[in-house]
Design a protein around this motif. Structure first.
Motif, PDB file in Angstrom:
ATOM      1  N   LEU A 122     -27.699  70.301  71.789  1.00  0.00           N
ATOM      2  CA  LEU A 122     -27.221  69.992  72.815  1.00  0.00           C
ATOM      3  C   LEU A 122     -27.116  70.908  74.015  1.00  0.00           C
ATOM      4  N   VAL A 152     -23.060  57.609  66.774  1.00  0.00           N
ATOM      5  CA  VAL A 152     -23.491  59.172  66.905  1.00  0.00           C
ATOM      6  C   VAL A 152     -22.302  59.686  66.468  1.00  0.00           C
ATOM      7  N   LEU A 198     -20.442  63.694  65.923  1.00  0.00           N
ATOM      8  CA  LEU A 198     -20.408  65.078  66.173  1.00  0.00           C
ATOM      9  C   LEU A 198     -19.174  65.516  65.448  1.00  0.00           C
ATOM     10  N   TRP A 238     -17.927  69.409  69.330  1.00  0.00           N
ATOM     11  CA  TRP A 238     -17.762  69.429  70.753  1.00  0.00           C
ATOM     12  C   TRP A 238     -17.181  70.685  71.208  1.00  0.00           C
ATOM     13  N   VAL A 256     -19.495  56.228  69.454  1.00  0.00           N
ATOM     14  CA  VAL A 256     -19.570  57.824  69.272  1.00  0.00           C
ATOM     15  C   VAL A 256     -18.408  58.125  68.462  1.00  0.00           C
ATOM     16  N   LEU A 293     -27.096  55.943  72.882  1.00  0.00           N
ATOM     17  CA  LEU A 293     -26.608  54.704  72.335  1.00  0.00           C
ATOM     18  C   LEU A 293     -27.228  53.373  72.418  1.00  0.00           C
ATOM     19  N   THR A 310     -25.897  62.635  77.671  1.00  0.00           N
ATOM     20  CA  THR A 310     -26.906  62.429  76.869  1.00  0.00           C
ATOM     21  C   THR A 310     -26.466  61.422  75.657  1.00  0.00           C
ATOM     22  N   LEU A 311     -25.520  61.668  75.054  1.00  0.00           N
ATOM     23  CA  LEU A 311     -24.875  60.866  74.057  1.00  0.00           C
ATOM     24  C   LEU A 311     -24.722  59.333  74.516  1.00  0.00           C
ATOM     25  N   VAL A 328     -25.041  64.908  65.004  1.00  0.00           N
ATOM     26  CA  VAL A 328     -25.535  65.933  65.586  1.00  0.00           C
ATOM     27  C   VAL A 328     -24.507  67.198  65.377  1.00  0.00           C
TER      28      VAL A 328
END
Length: 204
Positions: free
Chosen positions: A97, A113, A115, A119, A144, A138, A133-134, A50
């Motif tokens: 996002l 996932v 990022l 963030w 994550v 999964l 959302t994340l 992401v």
């Protein structure tokens, strides 16, 4: 002060896309992710990157045999990333996002996932929505991994002070347990900039 910040989380990235791509590609995936590489799958898995930027990480993960989806909301970066890493089977997606509405509408779920340097672009309300959302994207036991940037905000960018403690607490609220935390300096030598890396896991 926050009211003076740009409204879009990716503000400033389009105009500087070519320079940013060269900056991102000047360091390797292994260098950037050194503290968290042990959290990544060791067999081919479904990976979501992401805020993929230049595609450096997505390409490295695809080269390892993972099925990589790269989300990048900045058109200029997305086009350059697709061109630069065209040899790899990366699925590029225009999505954003906190909701990732394009991906949320699809059935695929992910083992990992990422990022990286994303963030801190989200405000508090957006971070709360984004964590939900994340977690929903999964697979069971999925992970994550994200980095938090600390330090001065570059002109024209939208960034917020985000602590590791807040992020760990927010993840826990969505069933994500802390696996790993690491601190490091800035690879580009920017004064006052440092990073926290956090890894989380969903229930099996």
């Amino acid at each position: 002060m926050d009211s003076e910040l740009p409204r879009r989380s990716n503000a400033g990235y389009g105009a500087a896309a070519r320079e940013l791509v060269e900056q991102y590609e000047s360091v390797s995936f292994a260098e950037v992710h050194h503290e968290v590489l042990h959290l990544y799958p060791d067999r081919p898995s479904a990976v979501l990157d992401v805020g993929a930027g230049s595609g450096r990480d997505a390409a490295a993960l695809a080269a390892l045999g993972h099925r990589v989806t790269a989300v990048e909301p900045t058109p200029e970066l997305r086009v350059l990333g697709e061109q630069r890493h065209a040899r790899w089977p990366i699925a590029w997606v225009d999505d954003e996002l906190p909701g990732l509405p394009v991906l949320a509408a699809r059935p695929e779920r992910f083992d990992l996932v990422l990022l990286t340097a994303v963030w801190m672009h989200l405000d508090r309300a957006e971070r709360a929505a984004a964590m939900a959302t994340l977690a929903a994207l999964l697979r069971p036991a999925g992970r994550v991994v994200l980095s938090l940037r600390h330090g001065p905000v570059p002109p024209g960018r939208r960034m917020f002070d985000v602590t590791a403690a807040e992020t760990v607490e927010l993840a826990a609220e969505h069933g994500l347990a802390l696996l790993h935390r690491a601190e490091r300096g800035d690879l580009h030598g920017r004064g006052g900039v440092s990073w926290t890396w956090l890894g989380f896991a969903a229930a099996a």
